[in-house]
Motif scaffolding. Sequence first.
Motif, PDB file in Angstrom:
ATOM      1  N   ILE A 144       0.860  -1.189   0.000  1.00  0.00           N
ATOM      2  CA  ILE A 144       0.000   0.000   0.000  1.00  0.00           C
ATOM      3  C   ILE A 144       0.895   1.238   0.000  1.00  0.00           C
ATOM      4  CG2 ILE A 144      -1.761   1.319   1.237  1.00  0.00           C
ATOM      5  CD1 ILE A 144      -2.681  -1.275   2.521  1.00  0.00           C
ATOM      6  N   PRO A 145       0.789   2.105  -1.001  1.00  0.00           N
ATOM      7  CA  PRO A 145       1.582   3.341  -0.999  1.00  0.00           C
ATOM      8  C   PRO A 145       1.310   4.152   0.266  1.00  0.00           C
ATOM      9  CG  PRO A 145       0.572   2.993  -3.139  1.00  0.00           C
ATOM     10  CD  PRO A 145      -0.029   1.977  -2.222  1.00  0.00           C
ATOM     11  N   ARG A 146       2.320   4.890   0.724  1.00  0.00           N
ATOM     12  CA  ARG A 146       2.166   5.639   1.978  1.00  0.00           C
ATOM     13  C   ARG A 146       1.201   6.808   1.840  1.00  0.00           C
ATOM     14  NH1 ARG A 146       8.361   6.202   4.119  1.00  0.00           N
ATOM     15  NH2 ARG A 146       8.639   7.123   2.052  1.00  0.00           N
ATOM     16  N   MET A 147       1.210   7.434   0.684  1.00  0.00           N
ATOM     17  CA  MET A 147       0.339   8.601   0.483  1.00  0.00           C
ATOM     18  C   MET A 147      -0.392   8.447  -0.840  1.00  0.00           C
ATOM     19  SD  MET A 147       2.883  11.670   1.707  1.00  0.00           S
ATOM     20  CE  MET A 147       4.233  11.075   0.690  1.00  0.00           C
ATOM     21  N   THR A 148      -1.706   8.382  -0.769  1.00  0.00           N
ATOM     22  CA  THR A 148      -2.498   8.279  -1.988  1.00  0.00           C
ATOM     23  C   THR A 148      -3.635   9.294  -1.961  1.00  0.00           C
ATOM     24  OG1 THR A 148      -3.972   6.615  -1.022  1.00  0.00           O
ATOM     25  CG2 THR A 148      -2.035   5.795  -2.218  1.00  0.00           C
ATOM     26  N   ASN A 149      -3.967   9.786  -3.107  1.00  0.00           N
ATOM     27  CA  ASN A 149      -5.179  10.582  -3.266  1.00  0.00           C
ATOM     28  C   ASN A 149      -5.669  10.394  -4.691  1.00  0.00           C
ATOM     29  OD1 ASN A 149      -4.241  12.846  -5.072  1.00  0.00           O
ATOM     30  ND2 ASN A 149      -2.829  13.168  -3.347  1.00  0.00           N
ATOM     31  N   ARG A 150      -6.925  10.704  -4.908  1.00  0.00           N
ATOM     32  CA  ARG A 150      -7.544  10.430  -6.201  1.00  0.00           C
ATOM     33  C   ARG A 150      -6.908  11.244  -7.332  1.00  0.00           C
ATOM     34  NH1 ARG A 150     -12.623   7.722  -5.035  1.00  0.00           N
ATOM     35  NH2 ARG A 150     -12.926   7.718  -2.783  1.00  0.00           N
ATOM     36  N   HIS A 151      -6.313  12.390  -6.998  1.00  0.00           N
ATOM     37  CA  HIS A 151      -5.674  13.213  -8.027  1.00  0.00           C
ATOM     38  C   HIS A 151      -4.451  12.513  -8.618  1.00  0.00           C
ATOM     39  CE1 HIS A 151      -8.074  16.855  -7.307  1.00  0.00           C
ATOM     40  NE2 HIS A 151      -8.031  16.527  -6.023  1.00  0.00           N
ATOM     41  N   ASP A 152      -3.807  11.669  -7.818  1.00  0.00           N
ATOM     42  CA  ASP A 152      -2.578  11.005  -8.261  1.00  0.00           C
ATOM     43  C   ASP A 152      -2.815   9.590  -8.754  1.00  0.00           C
ATOM     44  OD1 ASP A 152      -1.108  13.237  -7.639  1.00  0.00           O
ATOM     45  OD2 ASP A 152      -0.493  12.521  -5.662  1.00  0.00           O
ATOM     46  N   TYR A 153      -4.062   9.220  -8.981  1.00  0.00           N
ATOM     47  CA  TYR A 153      -4.388   7.842  -9.357  1.00  0.00           C
ATOM     48  C   TYR A 153      -3.538   7.339 -10.527  1.00  0.00           C
ATOM     49  CZ  TYR A 153      -6.678   4.676 -12.590  1.00  0.00           C
ATOM     50  OH  TYR A 153      -6.901   3.696 -13.516  1.00  0.00           O
ATOM     51  N   ARG A 154      -3.446   8.113 -11.607  1.00  0.00           N
ATOM     52  CA  ARG A 154      -2.762   7.624 -12.805  1.00  0.00           C
ATOM     53  C   ARG A 154      -1.267   7.454 -12.579  1.00  0.00           C
ATOM     54  NH1 ARG A 154      -6.510   7.305 -16.447  1.00  0.00           N
ATOM     55  NH2 ARG A 154      -8.348   8.618 -16.154  1.00  0.00           N
ATOM     56  N   TYR A 155      -0.689   8.273 -11.730  1.00  0.00           N
ATOM     57  CA  TYR A 155       0.738   8.133 -11.452  1.00  0.00           C
ATOM     58  C   TYR A 155       1.006   6.889 -10.599  1.00  0.00           C
ATOM     59  CZ  TYR A 155       0.096  13.044 -12.735  1.00  0.00           C
ATOM     60  OH  TYR A 155      -0.282  14.200 -13.371  1.00  0.00           O
ATOM     61  N   HIS A 156       0.154   6.685  -9.614  1.00  0.00           N
ATOM     62  CA  HIS A 156       0.286   5.462  -8.811  1.00  0.00           C
ATOM     63  C   HIS A 156       0.106   4.224  -9.687  1.00  0.00           C
ATOM     64  CE1 HIS A 156       0.737   6.917  -4.715  1.00  0.00           C
ATOM     65  NE2 HIS A 156      -0.189   7.826  -4.939  1.00  0.00           N
ATOM     66  N   SER A 157      -0.881   4.271 -10.555  1.00  0.00           N
ATOM     67  CA  SER A 157      -1.127   3.128 -11.437  1.00  0.00           C
ATOM     68  C   SER A 157       0.095   2.823 -12.291  1.00  0.00           C
ATOM     69  CB  SER A 157      -2.337   3.413 -12.335  1.00  0.00           C
ATOM     70  OG  SER A 157      -2.596   2.320 -13.183  1.00  0.00           O
ATOM     71  N   SER A 158       0.768   3.861 -12.768  1.00  0.00           N
ATOM     72  CA  SER A 158       1.954   3.671 -13.604  1.00  0.00           C
ATOM     73  C   SER A 158       3.082   2.984 -12.842  1.00  0.00           C
ATOM     74  CB  SER A 158       2.437   5.016 -14.145  1.00  0.00           C
ATOM     75  OG  SER A 158       1.489   5.578 -15.018  1.00  0.00           O
ATOM     76  N   VAL A 159       3.359   3.463 -11.626  1.00  0.00           N
ATOM     77  CA  VAL A 159       4.462   2.882 -10.844  1.00  0.00           C
ATOM     78  C   VAL A 159       4.120   1.456 -10.415  1.00  0.00           C
ATOM     79  CG1 VAL A 159       5.966   3.169  -8.845  1.00  0.00           C
ATOM     80  CG2 VAL A 159       5.116   5.182 -10.050  1.00  0.00           C
ATOM     81  N   LEU A 160       2.889   1.226  -9.999  1.00  0.00           N
ATOM     82  CA  LEU A 160       2.482  -0.116  -9.591  1.00  0.00           C
ATOM     83  C   LEU A 160       2.502  -1.079 -10.770  1.00  0.00           C
ATOM     84  CD1 LEU A 160      -0.445   0.840  -7.190  1.00  0.00           C
ATOM     85  CD2 LEU A 160       1.752  -0.166  -6.528  1.00  0.00           C
ATOM     86  N   CYS A 161       2.091  -0.615 -11.933  1.00  0.00           N
ATOM     87  CA  CYS A 161       2.148  -1.459 -13.128  1.00  0.00           C
ATOM     88  C   CYS A 161       3.592  -1.811 -13.479  1.00  0.00           C
ATOM     89  CB  CYS A 161       1.484  -0.760 -14.314  1.00  0.00           C
ATOM     90  SG  CYS A 161      -0.309  -0.888 -14.317  1.00  0.00           S
ATOM     91  N   ALA A 162       4.503  -0.872 -13.261  1.00  0.00           N
ATOM     92  CA  ALA A 162       5.918  -1.147 -13.522  1.00  0.00           C
ATOM     93  C   ALA A 162       6.421  -2.275 -12.613  1.00  0.00           C
ATOM     94  CB  ALA A 162       6.752   0.113 -13.319  1.00  0.00           C
ATOM     95  N   LEU A 163       6.124  -2.162 -11.324  1.00  0.00           N
ATOM     96  CA  LEU A 163       6.555  -3.180 -10.372  1.00  0.00           C
ATOM     97  C   LEU A 163       5.918  -4.530 -10.663  1.00  0.00           C
ATOM     98  CD1 LEU A 163       6.426  -1.044  -7.110  1.00  0.00           C
ATOM     99  CD2 LEU A 163       8.447  -2.279  -7.914  1.00  0.00           C
ATOM    100  N   SER A 164       4.610  -4.531 -10.892  1.00  0.00           N
ATOM    101  CA  SER A 164       3.903  -5.791 -11.110  1.00  0.00           C
ATOM    102  C   SER A 164       4.286  -6.428 -12.438  1.00  0.00           C
ATOM    103  CB  SER A 164       2.391  -5.557 -11.059  1.00  0.00           C
ATOM    104  OG  SER A 164       1.996  -5.093  -9.784  1.00  0.00           O
ATOM    105  N   SER A 165       4.487  -5.615 -13.464  1.00  0.00           N
ATOM    106  CA  SER A 165       4.876  -6.157 -14.767  1.00  0.00           C
ATOM    107  C   SER A 165       6.275  -6.757 -14.707  1.00  0.00           C
ATOM    108  CB  SER A 165       4.811  -5.056 -15.833  1.00  0.00           C
ATOM    109  OG  SER A 165       3.485  -4.580 -15.986  1.00  0.00           O
ATOM    110  N   TYR A 166       7.159  -6.126 -13.945  1.00  0.00           N
ATOM    111  CA  TYR A 166       8.516  -6.652 -13.756  1.00  0.00           C
ATOM    112  C   TYR A 166       8.462  -8.049 -13.134  1.00  0.00           C
ATOM    113  CZ  TYR A 166      13.440  -6.681 -12.204  1.00  0.00           C
ATOM    114  OH  TYR A 166      14.769  -6.990 -11.992  1.00  0.00           O
ATOM    115  N   LYS A 167       7.655  -8.202 -12.100  1.00  0.00           N
ATOM    116  CA  LYS A 167       7.543  -9.510 -11.444  1.00  0.00           C
ATOM    117  C   LYS A 167       6.882 -10.534 -12.369  1.00  0.00           C
ATOM    118  CE  LYS A 167       7.006  -9.797  -6.927  1.00  0.00           C
ATOM    119  NZ  LYS A 167       8.323  -9.752  -6.290  1.00  0.00           N
ATOM    120  N   LEU A 168       5.873 -10.097 -13.093  1.00  0.00           N
ATOM    121  CA  LEU A 168       5.175 -11.007 -13.992  1.00  0.00           C
ATOM    122  C   LEU A 168       6.089 -11.487 -15.114  1.00  0.00           C
ATOM    123  CD1 LEU A 168       2.625 -12.487 -14.723  1.00  0.00           C
ATOM    124  CD2 LEU A 168       1.663 -10.366 -15.630  1.00  0.00           C
ATOM    125  N   ALA A 169       6.949 -10.628 -15.599  1.00  0.00           N
ATOM    126  CA  ALA A 169       7.918 -11.035 -16.621  1.00  0.00           C
ATOM    127  C   ALA A 169       8.829 -12.138 -16.088  1.00  0.00           C
ATOM    128  CB  ALA A 169       8.747  -9.826 -17.069  1.00  0.00           C
TER     129      ALA A 169
END
Length: 370
Positions: A144-169
């Motif tokens: 769970i990211p330490r600081m989240t808000n709805r304004h930053d949704y797309r940025y969080h999604s990008s970083v989380l997708c990077a981490l998850s895609s790395y593991k999935l690869a």
Amino acid sequence: MTIKAVNEVVAGVKLAKDVHTPLGGLLLHKGKVLLPRDLEVLKAFMVEQVDIESVDGESTRIPTVKSAGQKPALIFAESSQGSGDEEAPSRKDLPLHEEYDKTLTLVKSCYQSAITGELRMYEIRNQMENLLKHHKDYQILKFIPRMTNRHDYRYHSSVLCALSSYKLAQWLDLPQKDWMQVAFAGLLHDIGNAKIDPILLNKPSKLTDEENEEVRRHTTYGYQILKNVAAVNEGVRLAALQHHEKVDGSGYPLGLEGSKIHIYAKIVAVTDIFHAMTLDKFYRNAQSPYLVLEQIQLEAFGKLDPKIVQTFIRKVTALHSGTKVRLSNGSTGEIVFTDSQHPTRPMVAVQGNIMNLMQQRQIYIEEVIS
């Protein structure tokens, strides 16, 4: 070796053979030292007898030192079993979170610079390398990211997708040279949204056909932004272009079928859906990760690559027995067994009772606590 009825088995004995469910699924490994909750699981699956190790005709019971305040039910040592890819040291989350926050800040600035077609790829690569040093501490269902808000949704999604895609690869056994590039694909797949009006991206009501067509252009905008970036390969560019394509040809922007969709795009398609649905947006609250996994599993039929989906679900749900969860009915409990055939519906111990979520379909895991 001694064969004993389950009703006669006591906690602390060691299994001499694997124990299987009536349908043939592996329930407990050979060498497992039985805890009280394991005995409950055996009874819940109606296992009548087990093979246990014995010394001079007597079953071996393995006590350990009882620590202060420890519950009596937990005074027997559990055999050392591999805890799966999703396990990680419990106190190493701070460096991961620090690097995550730095990456998030960098992604925000990249979205601004992408409007003019400039990406600070040298900084991005260095920061991604710093972040991915801690990838073993990243557990997809727990982080769970330490600081989240709805304004930053797309940025969080990008970083989380990077981490998850790395593991999935890695889980898909892609060559190591692809791992970082797949992480870039996850990080930059939605970069084309930098050229879309934020009012459209955050509109709570249904988009008109014209508005929807403009939002869909983020895929081609993303490819155009990345096409002259030397630090990424063609797979990263195609992930930006193709991550909304479906294997049955029903996706966009080109309506490509499965064999024509790049593997990076297929990976990012899965992680993108997962994080899009488990993060708070302007117009929708986050959903249960377990329910999202079930929806992704349904999407696998004709829409997403089934091998990638099954690998993702199997790996992220490979949580060890004792993982604490909160259920949709408000109660908390511990996972005691996960059937590989139904990984999103484990058996959960709640106040001494075992709930089989396969049978109680109206209840699901709302959150993984620890």
